[in-house]
Design a protein around this motif. Structure first.
Motif, mmCIF file in Angstrom:
data_model
loop_
_atom_site.group_PDB
_atom_site.id
_atom_site.type_symbol
_atom_site.label_atom_id
_atom_site.label_comp_id
_atom_site.label_asym_id
_atom_site.label_seq_id
_atom_site.Cartn_x
_atom_site.Cartn_y
_atom_site.Cartn_z
ATOM 1 N N ALA A 123 41.381 -9.038 51.605
ATOM 2 C CA ALA A 123 41.575 -9.259 53.038
ATOM 3 C C ALA A 123 42.681 -8.375 53.592
ATOM 4 N N SER A 124 43.740 -8.151 52.794
ATOM 5 C CA SER A 124 44.828 -7.297 53.281
ATOM 6 C C SER A 124 44.369 -5.856 53.460
ATOM 7 N N ILE A 125 43.477 -5.382 52.589
ATOM 8 C CA ILE A 125 42.960 -4.022 52.729
ATOM 9 C C ILE A 125 42.036 -3.918 53.937
ATOM 10 N N LEU A 126 41.224 -4.954 54.149
ATOM 11 C CA LEU A 126 40.280 -4.939 55.266
ATOM 12 C C LEU A 126 40.931 -5.330 56.592
ATOM 13 N N GLY A 127 42.150 -5.866 56.521
ATOM 14 C CA GLY A 127 42.840 -6.245 57.748
ATOM 15 C C GLY A 127 42.273 -7.482 58.415
ATOM 16 N N ILE A 128 41.860 -8.473 57.604
ATOM 17 C CA ILE A 128 41.295 -9.699 58.159
ATOM 18 C C ILE A 128 42.100 -10.890 57.648
ATOM 19 N N SER A 129 41.932 -12.033 58.295
ATOM 20 C CA SER A 129 42.615 -13.251 57.891
ATOM 21 C C SER A 129 41.823 -13.952 56.794
ATOM 22 N N THR A 130 42.542 -14.569 55.853
ATOM 23 C CA THR A 130 41.887 -15.301 54.770
ATOM 24 C C THR A 130 41.699 -16.772 55.101
ATOM 25 N N TYR A 131 42.222 -17.222 56.234
ATOM 26 C CA TYR A 131 42.111 -18.644 56.573
ATOM 27 C C TYR A 131 40.744 -18.935 57.169
ATOM 28 N N ALA A 132 40.114 -20.000 56.707
ATOM 29 C CA ALA A 132 38.810 -20.412 57.232
ATOM 30 C C ALA A 132 38.754 -21.931 57.268
ATOM 31 N N THR A 133 38.260 -22.470 58.372
ATOM 32 C CA THR A 133 38.127 -23.913 58.503
ATOM 33 C C THR A 133 36.958 -24.400 57.653
ATOM 34 N N ARG A 134 37.186 -25.457 56.886
ATOM 35 C CA ARG A 134 36.149 -25.997 56.027
ATOM 36 C C ARG A 134 35.879 -27.448 56.404
ATOM 37 N N SER A 135 34.803 -27.969 55.869
ATOM 38 C CA SER A 135 34.434 -29.353 56.128
ATOM 39 C C SER A 135 35.408 -30.302 55.442
ATOM 40 N N PRO A 136 35.380 -31.589 55.788
ATOM 41 C CA PRO A 136 36.104 -32.562 54.975
ATOM 42 C C PRO A 136 35.559 -32.551 53.550
ATOM 43 N N PRO A 137 36.342 -32.982 52.566
ATOM 44 C CA PRO A 137 35.855 -32.961 51.177
ATOM 45 C C PRO A 137 34.623 -33.846 50.994
ATOM 46 N N MET A 138 33.603 -33.289 50.337
ATOM 47 C CA MET A 138 32.327 -33.972 50.128
ATOM 48 C C MET A 138 32.069 -34.114 48.626
ATOM 49 N N LEU A 139 31.831 -35.331 48.178
ATOM 50 C CA LEU A 139 31.514 -35.603 46.780
ATOM 51 C C LEU A 139 30.066 -35.217 46.493
ATOM 52 N N VAL A 140 29.838 -34.418 45.452
ATOM 53 C CA VAL A 140 28.500 -33.939 45.099
ATOM 54 C C VAL A 140 27.934 -34.788 43.959
ATOM 55 N N ILE A 141 26.736 -35.345 44.179
ATOM 56 C CA ILE A 141 26.018 -36.089 43.141
ATOM 57 C C ILE A 141 24.673 -35.398 42.931
ATOM 58 N N PRO A 142 24.578 -34.447 41.984
ATOM 59 C CA PRO A 142 23.332 -33.691 41.782
ATOM 60 C C PRO A 142 22.316 -34.509 40.980
ATOM 61 N N VAL A 143 21.145 -34.736 41.555
ATOM 62 C CA VAL A 143 20.111 -35.556 40.920
ATOM 63 C C VAL A 143 18.932 -34.652 40.541
ATOM 64 N N ILE A 144 18.517 -34.724 39.293
ATOM 65 C CA ILE A 144 17.354 -33.976 38.830
ATOM 66 C C ILE A 144 16.308 -34.962 38.335
ATOM 67 N N TRP A 145 15.047 -34.757 38.781
ATOM 68 C CA TRP A 145 13.910 -35.549 38.324
ATOM 69 C C TRP A 145 13.009 -34.641 37.493
ATOM 70 N N ILE A 173 31.628 -25.621 53.129
ATOM 71 C CA ILE A 173 31.616 -26.991 52.634
ATOM 72 C C ILE A 173 32.677 -27.127 51.539
ATOM 73 N N ASP A 174 33.525 -28.125 51.665
ATOM 74 C CA ASP A 174 34.549 -28.395 50.656
ATOM 75 C C ASP A 174 33.952 -29.354 49.628
ATOM 76 N N TYR A 175 33.371 -28.782 48.558
ATOM 77 C CA TYR A 175 32.684 -29.578 47.545
ATOM 78 C C TYR A 175 33.684 -30.197 46.570
ATOM 79 N N VAL A 176 33.478 -31.462 46.251
ATOM 80 C CA VAL A 176 34.194 -32.123 45.162
ATOM 81 C C VAL A 176 33.169 -32.331 44.055
ATOM 82 N N ARG A 177 33.268 -31.534 42.973
ATOM 83 C CA ARG A 177 32.242 -31.542 41.932
ATOM 84 C C ARG A 177 32.769 -32.217 40.674
ATOM 85 N N PRO A 178 32.324 -33.440 40.381
ATOM 86 C CA PRO A 178 32.731 -34.091 39.126
ATOM 87 C C PRO A 178 32.206 -33.310 37.927
ATOM 88 N N SER A 179 32.911 -33.436 36.818
ATOM 89 C CA SER A 179 32.527 -32.699 35.613
ATOM 90 C C SER A 179 31.590 -33.490 34.711
#
Length: 413
Positions: A123-145, A173-179
């Motif tokens: 970002a410093s080379i490109l001259g842009i800001s690194t700050y970006a607004t993200r969603s509230p933290p979202m818990l991810v529950i991946p389901v496979i059938w 999206i601010d993902y909260v990914r359980p291990s």
């Protein structure tokens, strides 16, 4: 991609009461920890074909070429004009090479690579800001059938592995990914996503430091053993398991299932981001950790804060999440750093989410205000602060003079 917080003591006790003699079910590893929760810029699918005198020289040349091509793509994507920079400068900002597919011959290297760029330096080379607004933290529950059986963390599966491989740095999206370790298989399962009751949902979401839940679902249909595989993907969210959208992908053989799922994760992320921008992905205010039913003023404030996220402004209500990396040579450093950062004006909470004694640990701060103001406040406490936006690296500022240096009050003869 953020690390999962440690469960609170009362939740562990509750699990023992609920599980009874089934405590043995939570032993061992049933999932995969996310490979990257950082904010690096990623450019994937860079094709290279290089010939050289030796296999090593061809591979090195292929990686050099991939860096150049990836930088041009990234520069064009971020509005930098697509200009090239020197190989030395590229080496300083490239944080990793991801081998998606490669073929190595005695004098030739053919591959498809991904390149990761350090966000702050690029970002410093490109001259842009690194700050970006993200969603509230979202818990991810991946389901496979698959074969009529639904799985989340009950056993290790390719869908959870695909979400662990996904790099979330470029997503809003601010993902909260359980291990999948510890009690994850008991708390997060296919039975839980079918329970609309808010009481237990509030308890679970609070343990993982989230505000709502995302439920990415895939159903795999195999035409015959080893033959084509069809994946039906759905983006769902919330305790009511609401549908945002879906699509279908197909691969010619079982060997392509991993690629099928990786592509599915990226497209589901696009659906979630689009839903956030359009206002369809609004956190459920009934999941707020309130002791009483939310009053109309609380509901209106929560909806206004989410609307501010959608409009691209910084909300003043719920605060923003900032990840801080700090050195932890011993246990005392952890508590001292947490205490120092909790005392800053505007800091709601400061919790260590990933502990590595003798290395670098991660601390999550919920802050009311601009991340730039938080950075200045931390520097005021005697720390050196590196990085911008919602990812910071702090170190104790070294003393410039020895502490026992005598005063220079002698006259000159």
């Amino acid at each position: 991609m953020r690390a999962r917080p440690t469960l609170k003591p009362f939740a562990a006790a509750t699990l023992l009461l609920l599980a009874g003699g089934a405590v043995a079910q939570i032993d061992g590893t049933r999932g995969v920890a996310p490979v990257d929760s950082g904010g690096a810029y990623e450019v994937s699918g860079v094709a290279v074909d290089v010939a050289a005198k030796t296999a090593d020289a061809a591979r090195l040349g292929g990686w050099r070429l991939a860096q150049r091509r990836a930088w041009v793509q990234l520069s064009n994507r971020l509005g930098g004009g697509g200009g090239l920079i020197s190989d030395g400068a590229l080496d300083s900002i490239v944080s990793g090479i991801v081998v998606e597919n490669e073929q190595i011959g005695p004098q030739r290297y053919i591959a498809k690579l991904g390149v990761l760029f350090d966000r702050t330096r690029a970002a410093s080379i490109l001259g842009i800001s690194t700050y970006a607004t993200r969603s509230p933290p979202m818990l991810v529950i991946p389901v496979i059938w698959s074969a009529g059986v639904g799985t989340v963390f009950e056993q290790r599966n390719p869908w959870q592995e695909a979400w662990a491989r996904f790099r979330t740095g470029n997503s809003t999206i601010d993902y909260v990914r359980p291990s999948g370790t510890g009690p994850d298989s008991l708390l997060l399962n296919t039975g839980q996503i079918g329970r609309p009751g808010r009481g237990w949902w509030r308890t679970i979401i609070d343990q993982y430091g989230a505000t709502d839940v995302l439920i990415p679902v895939v159903r795999l249909y195999r035409q015959w053993p080893g033959g084509p595989v069809i994946g039906v993907f759905q983006a769902r969210y919330g305790p009511d398991n609401r549908l945002i959208g879906g699509f279908t992908l197909r691969v010619g053989s079982a060997d392509g299932v991993a690629q099928l799922l990786d592509t599915g994760v990226k497209r589901l992320d696009d659906l979630y981001q689009q839903a956030l921008r359009s206002g369809a992905l609004r956190p459920d205010v009934s999941l707020l950790p309130l002791r009483t039913e939310p009053d109309p003023a609380t509901i209106a404030a929560a909806e206004d804060s989410v609307g501010a996220l959608i409009d691209g402004t910084t909300p003043a209500g719920p605060g923003i999440a900032v990840v801080v990396q700090f050195d932890t040579p011993n246990a005392g450093t952890v508590s001292a750093t947490e205490a120092a950062l909790r005392g800053l004006p505007g800091v709601r909470s400061a919790t260590t989410t990933s502990l590595a004694l003798g290395g670098v640990s991660l601390l999550r701060i919920v802050y009311d205000g601009d991340p730039a103001a938080l950075k200045a406040a931390i520097e005021g406490r005697g720390y050196q602060v590196f990085g911008e936006g919602q990812t910071l690296r702090i170190r104790r500022a070294p003393q410039l003079l020895p502490p026992d240096l005598p005063t220079d009050d002698a006259t000159t003869r």
